[in-house]
Design a protein around this motif. Structure first.
Motif, PDB file in Angstrom:
ATOM      1  N   LYS A  27      -6.761  12.354 -30.066  1.00 62.96           N
ATOM      2  CA  LYS A  27      -5.384  12.696 -30.453  1.00 62.96           C
ATOM      3  C   LYS A  27      -5.084  14.186 -30.301  1.00 62.96           C
ATOM      4  CE  LYS A  27      -3.708   9.141 -33.516  1.00 62.96           C
ATOM      5  NZ  LYS A  27      -2.432   8.993 -32.862  1.00 62.96           N
ATOM      6  N   ILE A  28      -6.096  15.029 -30.513  1.00 62.45           N
ATOM      7  CA  ILE A  28      -5.888  16.487 -30.466  1.00 62.45           C
ATOM      8  C   ILE A  28      -6.676  17.024 -29.278  1.00 62.45           C
ATOM      9  CG2 ILE A  28      -5.924  18.629 -31.803  1.00 62.45           C
ATOM     10  CD1 ILE A  28      -4.227  16.407 -33.081  1.00 62.45           C
ATOM     11  N   PHE A  29      -6.182  16.716 -28.077  1.00 66.46           N
ATOM     12  CA  PHE A  29      -6.897  17.041 -26.854  1.00 66.46           C
ATOM     13  C   PHE A  29      -6.865  18.534 -26.523  1.00 66.46           C
ATOM     14  CE2 PHE A  29      -7.758  16.540 -22.223  1.00 66.46           C
ATOM     15  CZ  PHE A  29      -8.977  15.903 -22.353  1.00 66.46           C
ATOM     16  N   TYR A  30      -5.824  19.220 -26.973  1.00 66.58           N
ATOM     17  CA  TYR A  30      -5.726  20.672 -26.779  1.00 66.58           C
ATOM     18  C   TYR A  30      -4.861  21.248 -27.905  1.00 66.58           C
ATOM     19  CZ  TYR A  30      -1.679  18.969 -24.106  1.00 66.58           C
ATOM     20  OH  TYR A  30      -0.547  18.305 -23.706  1.00 66.58           O
ATOM     21  N   PRO A  31      -4.866  22.573 -28.114  1.00 67.66           N
ATOM     22  CA  PRO A  31      -4.210  23.175 -29.286  1.00 67.66           C
ATOM     23  C   PRO A  31      -2.742  22.815 -29.485  1.00 67.66           C
ATOM     24  CG  PRO A  31      -5.641  24.793 -28.264  1.00 67.66           C
ATOM     25  CD  PRO A  31      -5.623  23.585 -27.351  1.00 67.66           C
ATOM     26  N   LYS A  32      -1.987  22.605 -28.404  1.00 68.42           N
ATOM     27  CA  LYS A  32      -0.563  22.293 -28.559  1.00 68.42           C
ATOM     28  C   LYS A  32      -0.355  21.008 -29.360  1.00 68.42           C
ATOM     29  CE  LYS A  32       3.743  21.657 -26.007  1.00 68.42           C
ATOM     30  NZ  LYS A  32       4.384  21.682 -24.687  1.00 68.42           N
ATOM     31  N   LYS A  33      -1.255  20.049 -29.221  1.00 64.78           N
ATOM     32  CA  LYS A  33      -1.143  18.784 -29.967  1.00 64.78           C
ATOM     33  C   LYS A  33      -1.230  19.044 -31.472  1.00 64.78           C
ATOM     34  CE  LYS A  33      -1.225  15.803 -26.450  1.00 64.78           C
ATOM     35  NZ  LYS A  33      -0.223  14.767 -26.219  1.00 64.78           N
ATOM     36  N   LEU A  34      -2.095  19.948 -31.874  1.00 63.97           N
ATOM     37  CA  LEU A  34      -2.199  20.319 -33.285  1.00 63.97           C
ATOM     38  C   LEU A  34      -0.994  21.157 -33.703  1.00 63.97           C
ATOM     39  CD1 LEU A  34      -3.588  20.687 -36.021  1.00 63.97           C
ATOM     40  CD2 LEU A  34      -4.953  22.526 -34.998  1.00 63.97           C
ATOM     41  N   ARG A  35      -0.594  22.084 -32.858  1.00 62.71           N
ATOM     42  CA  ARG A  35       0.529  22.972 -33.182  1.00 62.71           C
ATOM     43  C   ARG A  35       1.801  22.168 -33.451  1.00 62.71           C
ATOM     44  NH1 ARG A  35      -0.070  26.227 -29.032  1.00 62.71           N
ATOM     45  NH2 ARG A  35       1.670  25.424 -27.830  1.00 62.71           N
ATOM     46  N   LYS A  36       2.085  21.152 -32.620  1.00 64.48           N
ATOM     47  CA  LYS A  36       3.277  20.326 -32.811  1.00 64.48           C
ATOM     48  C   LYS A  36       3.249  19.640 -34.173  1.00 64.48           C
ATOM     49  CE  LYS A  36       5.013  17.878 -29.480  1.00 64.48           C
ATOM     50  NZ  LYS A  36       5.177  16.943 -28.344  1.00 64.48           N
ATOM     51  N   ARG A  37       2.080  19.094 -34.548  1.00 65.61           N
ATOM     52  CA  ARG A  37       1.958  18.419 -35.840  1.00 65.61           C
ATOM     53  C   ARG A  37       2.146  19.408 -37.005  1.00 65.61           C
ATOM     54  NH1 ARG A  37      -0.784  15.182 -32.440  1.00 65.61           N
ATOM     55  NH2 ARG A  37      -1.202  13.014 -33.001  1.00 65.61           N
ATOM     56  N   LEU A  38       1.513  20.572 -36.884  1.00 64.95           N
ATOM     57  CA  LEU A  38       1.621  21.555 -37.970  1.00 64.95           C
ATOM     58  C   LEU A  38       3.030  22.132 -38.084  1.00 64.95           C
ATOM     59  CD1 LEU A  38      -1.482  23.882 -38.393  1.00 64.95           C
ATOM     60  CD2 LEU A  38      -0.553  22.187 -39.944  1.00 64.95           C
ATOM     61  N   PHE A  39       3.673  22.407 -36.939  1.00 64.66           N
ATOM     62  CA  PHE A  39       5.040  22.932 -36.977  1.00 64.66           C
ATOM     63  C   PHE A  39       5.981  21.917 -37.630  1.00 64.66           C
ATOM     64  CE2 PHE A  39       5.082  26.278 -33.306  1.00 64.66           C
ATOM     65  CZ  PHE A  39       4.127  27.004 -33.983  1.00 64.66           C
ATOM     66  N   LYS A  40       5.796  20.640 -37.310  1.00 69.21           N
ATOM     67  CA  LYS A  40       6.639  19.596 -37.896  1.00 69.21           C
ATOM     68  C   LYS A  40       6.446  19.560 -39.404  1.00 69.21           C
ATOM     69  CE  LYS A  40       7.696  14.677 -37.581  1.00 69.21           C
ATOM     70  NZ  LYS A  40       7.343  13.395 -36.971  1.00 69.21           N
ATOM     71  N   LYS A  41       5.195  19.605 -39.841  1.00 70.11           N
ATOM     72  CA  LYS A  41       4.923  19.588 -41.276  1.00 70.11           C
ATOM     73  C   LYS A  41       5.434  20.862 -41.940  1.00 70.11           C
ATOM     74  CE  LYS A  41       1.749  18.078 -44.703  1.00 70.11           C
ATOM     75  NZ  LYS A  41       0.620  17.231 -44.994  1.00 70.11           N
ATOM     76  N   ALA A  42       5.288  22.005 -41.259  1.00 72.80           N
ATOM     77  CA  ALA A  42       5.774  23.278 -41.800  1.00 72.80           C
ATOM     78  C   ALA A  42       7.286  23.235 -42.022  1.00 72.80           C
ATOM     79  CB  ALA A  42       5.402  24.427 -40.865  1.00 72.80           C
ATOM     80  N   ARG A  43       8.014  22.616 -41.104  1.00 72.46           N
ATOM     81  CA  ARG A  43       9.467  22.511 -41.266  1.00 72.46           C
ATOM     82  C   ARG A  43       9.816  21.652 -42.486  1.00 72.46           C
ATOM     83  NH1 ARG A  43       9.216  22.380 -35.584  1.00 72.46           N
ATOM     84  NH2 ARG A  43       9.221  20.106 -35.560  1.00 72.46           N
ATOM     85  N   THR A  44       9.100  20.532 -42.681  1.00 68.61           N
ATOM     86  CA  THR A  44       9.419  19.654 -43.806  1.00 68.61           C
ATOM     87  C   THR A  44       8.971  20.254 -45.140  1.00 68.61           C
ATOM     88  OG1 THR A  44       7.383  18.369 -43.588  1.00 68.61           O
ATOM     89  CG2 THR A  44       9.301  17.568 -42.378  1.00 68.61           C
ATOM     90  N   LYS A  45       7.891  21.028 -45.131  1.00 68.82           N
ATOM     91  CA  LYS A  45       7.360  21.610 -46.371  1.00 68.82           C
ATOM     92  C   LYS A  45       7.841  23.039 -46.605  1.00 68.82           C
ATOM     93  CE  LYS A  45       4.288  18.374 -47.548  1.00 68.82           C
ATOM     94  NZ  LYS A  45       4.210  17.747 -48.854  1.00 68.82           N
TER      95      LYS A  45
END
Length: 194
Positions: free
Chosen positions: A158-176
């Motif tokens: 699921k986290i093949f390269y850093p952008k995959k993690l960044r997208k998930r964290l940015f989404k969570k950062a916006r909601t939190k």
């Protein structure tokens, strides 16, 4: 710059540092270095205390497929300057983002424990088809219940390269409503986009 800044009596921050992938623009290809991974590359690590970023790196011969008995990898600590210069670029001219994640004291202690264990002995091999920096960082965040905790295979798929993690964290950062600090990179390079 402080590494852990008090938010309240029982909350501190972990900072997830992202160095964006890039490649030299054609007119600068003679003066700018190619980076590992190019546009889909980059790097990611977690800062738990002042100017100490825990990150996962290759050591030794590159493996296409992960090997359990021949781990060519290490968790290491870099200063902020070393982290952003890991591919040879100037730390002040790279595209970056830092996500500030508020954590409880219990999460902070667990992070310190995981970091100590992983720094002493890497849990997995660094491989193209296996764990790399994005998946390895996700592994820690999953154990801290900041993101869903996946098993080893699901994590690197699921986290093949850093952008995959960044997208998930940015989404969570916006909601939190977590703080994100960004820096634009040099105009001599083509940078990965979000």
């Amino acid at each position: 710059m402080c590494g852990i800044c008090s938010h309240s009596q029982d909350t501190t921050f972990l900072k997830v540092h992202f160095l964006y992938g890039s490649k030299p623009l054609k007119k600068f290809k003679d003066t700018e270095k190619k980076w590992f991974g190019g546009i889909l590359g980059g790097h990611v690590g977690i800062e738990g205390s002042g100017d100490s970023i825990v990150n996962f790196v290759p050591r030794g011969k590159f493996h296409w497929f992960a090997k359990t008995n021949e781990k060519h990898s290490a968790y290491t600590i870099h200063s902020t300057e070393q982290f952003y210069a890991i591919f040879g670029g100037n730390p002040d001219s790279v595209k970056s983002a830092i996500v500030y994640i508020p954590v409880t004291q219990k999460q902070r202690e667990k992070f310190d424990s995981i970091a100590t264990t992983y720094l002493a002995e890497t849990p997995y091999d660094y491989a193209f088809w296996g764990m790399r920096c994005g998946a390895a960082t996700y592994d820690i965040l999953g154990q801290l219940d900041i993101l869903p905790n996946y098993n080893y295979r699901k994590t690197f798929k699921k986290i093949f390269y850093p952008k995959k993690l960044r997208k998930r964290l940015f989404k969570k950062a916006r909601t939190k409503n977590w703080k994100i600090v960004r820096q634009d990179g040099s105009n001599k390079r083509k940078w990965e986009k979000d």
